[in-house]
Write a protein that holds these residues in place. Structure first.
Motif, short mmCIF file in Angstrom:
data_model
loop_
_atom_site.label_atom_id
_atom_site.label_comp_id
_atom_site.label_asym_id
_atom_site.label_seq_id
_atom_site.Cartn_x
_atom_site.Cartn_y
_atom_site.Cartn_z
N ALA A 5 19.84 35.27 40.72
CA ALA A 5 18.84 35.19 40.31
C ALA A 5 17.92 36.71 41.29
N ALA A 6 17.77 37.01 42.65
CA ALA A 6 17.45 38.30 42.82
C ALA A 6 18.05 39.86 42.71
N ILE A 7 19.55 39.18 41.89
CA ILE A 7 20.15 40.29 41.60
C ILE A 7 19.44 40.86 40.48
N GLY A 8 19.82 39.21 39.52
CA GLY A 8 19.67 39.20 37.77
C GLY A 8 18.48 39.62 37.44
N VAL A 9 16.72 40.00 38.50
CA VAL A 9 15.79 40.45 38.64
C VAL A 9 15.79 41.88 38.59
N VAL A 10 16.56 42.27 39.49
CA VAL A 10 17.09 43.25 39.73
C VAL A 10 16.97 44.74 37.97
N VAL A 11 18.32 43.91 37.88
CA VAL A 11 19.43 44.08 36.70
C VAL A 11 18.18 44.51 35.58
N ALA A 12 17.17 43.54 35.96
CA ALA A 12 17.02 42.86 34.43
C ALA A 12 15.46 44.46 34.31
N GLN A 13 15.04 44.38 35.33
CA GLN A 13 14.18 45.63 35.54
C GLN A 13 14.97 46.65 35.54
N VAL A 14 16.05 47.05 35.32
CA VAL A 14 16.33 48.45 35.28
C VAL A 14 16.60 48.42 33.96
N TYR A 48 23.47 49.45 40.09
CA TYR A 48 22.50 47.43 39.93
C TYR A 48 23.38 46.93 39.07
N THR A 49 24.33 47.03 37.49
CA THR A 49 24.61 46.62 36.80
C THR A 49 25.63 46.16 37.28
N VAL A 50 26.45 47.18 38.30
CA VAL A 50 27.99 46.25 38.55
C VAL A 50 27.74 45.78 39.73
N PHE A 51 26.92 46.06 41.02
CA PHE A 51 26.13 45.20 41.80
C PHE A 51 25.99 43.58 41.26
N GLY A 52 25.32 43.56 40.44
CA GLY A 52 25.70 42.18 40.34
C GLY A 52 26.35 41.80 38.96
N LEU A 53 27.48 41.70 38.31
CA LEU A 53 28.31 42.03 37.75
C LEU A 53 29.71 41.31 39.46
N LEU A 54 29.02 42.24 39.87
CA LEU A 54 30.23 41.61 40.84
C LEU A 54 29.38 40.18 41.74
N TRP A 66 20.02 56.58 35.27
CA TRP A 66 21.76 56.53 34.98
C TRP A 66 22.42 55.98 35.56
N VAL A 67 22.10 56.23 37.49
CA VAL A 67 23.24 56.06 38.45
C VAL A 67 22.21 53.98 38.89
N PHE A 68 21.02 54.58 39.20
CA PHE A 68 20.63 53.07 39.04
C PHE A 68 21.48 51.98 38.10
N THR A 69 21.42 52.30 37.25
CA THR A 69 21.62 51.70 36.54
C THR A 69 23.51 51.10 36.56
#
Length: 132
Positions: free
Chosen positions: A52-61, A111-117, A105-108
């Motif tokens: 959930a924590a990384i999901g919120v970060v990915v959604a925000q970005v 964060y997306t790759v980290f969230g998928l991991l 775009w670097v953050f997007t």
């Protein structure tokens, strides 16, 4: 009153750092814990809160939303009457760790790759209840 706002802003900054560390180190703990046989790392509550924590970060970005903790901290610092992000020694170094410059775009991507991991760990090491 200015000191109260400064203290509150520092507390928000520490909370923000704690969440960042939880997200980053949580993934490491899942891999290391499973390699070393720590059952608690697959606890559904731990794993769900981490996801959930990384999901919120990915959604925000992806939604181009500034983190509410960043917004709150900046508002509190602004209430002190000083410039935003100028202040104590601890504040300066925590900001160096949390806020760095790079194209959006670097953050997007990061964060997306980290969230998928993190999501992939649900298949690699599925959460478990009770004893194995």
């Amino acid at each position: 009153m200015s000191n109260l706002y400064q203290i509150m802003a520092d507390l928000v900054l520490f909370l923000h750092l704690a969440i960042v560390l939880f997200v980053m180190l949580g993934l490491v703990v899942v891999f290391v814990g499973n390699a070393w046989g720590w059952r608690w790392v697959n606890n559904p509550w731990f794993r769900l809160s981490h996801l959930a924590a990384i999901g919120v970060v990915v959604a925000q970005v992806w939604l181009d939303v500034v983190c509410p903790l960043t917004t709150l901290e900046m508002w509190l610092r602004d209430q002190t009457g000083g410039a935003v992000y100028s202040g104590s020694f601890i504040e300066h170094w925590l900001h160096q760790l949390l806020y760095y410059e790079a194209p959006a775009w670097v953050f997007t991507v990061a964060y997306t790759v980290f969230g998928l991991l993190v999501l992939a760990t649900w298949w690699i090491y599925p959460p478990t209840r009770g004893r194995r």
